[in-house]
Write an enzyme that holds these catalytic residues in place. Structure first.
Site, short mmCIF file in Angstrom:
data_model
loop_
_atom_site.label_atom_id
_atom_site.label_comp_id
_atom_site.label_asym_id
_atom_site.label_seq_id
_atom_site.Cartn_x
_atom_site.Cartn_y
_atom_site.Cartn_z
N GLY A 109 0.78 -1.23 0.00
CA GLY A 109 0.00 0.00 0.00
C GLY A 109 0.81 1.28 0.00
CE LYS A 112 5.58 -2.75 -3.00
NZ LYS A 112 4.82 -2.34 -1.80
CB THR A 113 1.22 -0.52 -8.47
OG1 THR A 113 1.43 -1.80 -7.87
CG2 THR A 113 0.61 -0.72 -9.85
CD GLU A 334 -9.78 1.18 26.40
OE1 GLU A 334 -8.75 1.80 26.08
OE2 GLU A 334 -9.92 -0.05 26.23
CG HIS A 337 -4.95 1.62 28.36
ND1 HIS A 337 -3.88 0.85 28.77
CD2 HIS A 337 -5.90 0.72 27.94
CE1 HIS A 337 -4.15 -0.43 28.61
NE2 HIS A 337 -5.38 -0.54 28.11
CG ASP A 408 -4.06 -3.90 26.99
OD1 ASP A 408 -4.04 -3.53 25.79
OD2 ASP A 408 -4.96 -3.58 27.78
#
Length: 499
Positions: A109, A112-113, A334, A337, A408
């Site tokens: 992705g 390159k093409t 969360e 975190h 985690d």
């Protein structure tokens, strides 16, 4: 005409043989077998037409180097190599051997093409495209024949379009050019590769048609050494993931045809998309436009881009809705975190949410202040702290842990192994594969226990903040990094980690 005459002759011959008393069943059986081979593999399988872009219709000009962002060094190296094709007379005067092949290496992705197609437009060349898998068959000789065909097709198309150069692009060349002898005795792979080596050796600056082979791979370590040596693939061009500036360039390119709101800040979006490839960024801008269209908006605002980041990273929102107890645990997890992330790197939290996406019941997204290419011991230990904080927040507030922290923990163990393999543990410089399992386990445990004690100190001092933010998430589902920091400062929490 020939086909109809052949069928008529065969039918007449069969009728005469039946009248003469011959047993025609074996002949019909052989004819049927030949037809099956013809249509399934045989002669028809050998005669393959590879996809081409007709430059005379202006298709190639639509893709040029100006439309490819984020790869300045790769474009510079590729353009220098293409000058040998474009100015062949000059290189002959200088006695320079023309480049035969250019190998584009990088993750999927990254463009390159697109670079190969832009190269064809830049040199005004015929462009033929193929995948490595198109050359490989289980039947002997088919792959080698197809290699010859693509080179012959390039020469024929060049003459037909009155051009003097052709570019053959082979994607996923590791399938065609893998190391010989590594396919379990299947010689068809080796024969196909040998034919490619022969064709590339036959490329000469004196040829009427100048042929350049461009190949792309994300597994360069699998390629045969005879293929990547000088004289075949002369240039190795790395097409890496774009940096911050490159991501901003790519976003600008993909938003040129989209109605943008005045509040859109593409630099901020680029900061949120560390590790995204060009394909990811294109998908992001497309998803942002879809989200705006769903809400029947005429312009795409910043919030749609931020939501598109989450969608590309994590997937679509899930219909499942955890019950109130699970939602409270997710919110606490969360928030843990996020609290640890702000403790270690202030301003790093982009958003916190309890919305389920993909396999994640909730998540905290970080915004790195810069792109990292090297990681220090302090940085890696900080990442372990952030990963452990969710589970430890659950334990502090709810009195127990849950299975939601299993991913985690696995990431934390991976980072601990990276510390060991990089010589940043008590073992010093070692080979990870040579460490006995029990010793490796003990060292990983000691690293995690040391970081866990640091995290517990912060979590225990911030239980009121965690409850307040978790309660907000329970009602609103999502909180931005700015709003989280305001709540953090209003609580006056002292966020420090003892060394």
């Amino acid at each position: 005409m020939i086909k109809e005459l052949s069928i008529g002759f065969a039918a007449a011959a069969a009728i005469i043989m039946i009248q003469q008393g011959f047993n025609v069943v074996p002949w019909f059986f052989m004819a049927g077998l030949i037809l099956v081979l013809y249509y399934m593999v045989g002669f028809k399988g050998l005669n393959k037409s590879f996809s081409a872009v007709d430059g005379s219709k202006g298709s190639i000009e639509k893709i040029n180097f100006d439309r490819i962002g984020g790869h300045d060094s790769a474009k510079k190296e590729l353009l220098e190599a293409l000058e040998f094709v474009k100015n062949s007379k000059l290189i002959m005067k200088m006695g320079i051997r023309p480049l035969k092949g250019i190998l584009l290496m990088g993750p999927p992705g990254t463009g390159k093409t697109l670079l190969a197609k832009a190269a064809a437009g830049y040199t005004d060349s015929v462009f033929l495209s193929a995948s490595g898998s198109e050359f490989i068959e289980v039947y002997a000789g088919v792959g080698a024949q197809r290699v010859r065909q693509i080179f012959n097709q390039a020469k024929e198309m060049t003459k037909k379009q009155n051009k003097n150069s052709a570019i053959i692009f082979i994607d996923e060349i590791e399938i065609l050019g893998g190391k010989r002898g590594s396919h379990g005795g299947h010689l068809e792979y080796d024969q196909t590769l040998n034919q490619l080596l022969v064709e590339m050796d036959g490329i000469s600056c004196n040829d009427q048609t100048k042929i350049l082979v461009i190949a792309a791979t994300n597994r360069s370590e699998l390629l045969d050494s005879a293929l990547v040596r000088p004289g075949r693939f002369d240039r190795m061009v790395n097409v890496d993931l774009p940096d911050l500036e490159g991501r901003e360039q790519i976003l600008k390119l993909h938003t040129r045809n989209k109605p943008m709101s005045k509040d859109v800040n593409l630099k901020a979006v680029a900061q949120d998309t560390f590790g995204f490839s060009g394909a990811h960024l294109e998908s992001l801008t497309n998803e942002a436009a879809i989200l705006a269209m769903r809400d029947k908006k005429k312009f795409i605002s910043q919030r749609y881009f931020l939501e598109a980041v989450d969608k590309v990273m994590m997937g679509e929102k899930m219909d499942r809705k955890p019950d109130i107890d699970e939602l409270w645990r997710i919110a606490v997890h969360e928030t843990g975190h996020a609290l640890m992330s702000e403790t270690i790197r202030p301003g790093s939290v982009s958003s916190i949410t309890t919305t389920s996406r993909g396999k994640a019941l909730g998540y905290m997204r970080q915004t790195p202040d810069r792109d990292f290419h090297l990681y220090t011991k302090e940085y890696l230990e900080g990442q372990i702290n952030i990963l452990l904080a969710g589970s430890l927040a659950e334990e502090e507030i709810l009195g127990s842990r849950s299975t939601g922290a299993s991913a985690d923990f696995q990431q934390a163990i991976g980072i601990a192994k990276e510390l060991i393999s990089s010589g940043m543990s008590t073992l010093g410089v070692v080979s990870l594969s040579d460490i006995p399992g029990t010793i490796l386990h003990d060292v990983i445990s000691s690293i995690l226990e040391k970081e866990e004690s640091k995290v517990k100190e912060v979590i225990s001092c911030s239980s009121n903040l965690i409850k307040e933010v978790a309660d907000y998430l329970l009602n609103q589902e999502k909180i931005s990094g700015e709003a989280f920091r305001k709540m953090l400062f209003s609580c006056g929490e002292k966020l420090k980690i003892s060394s």
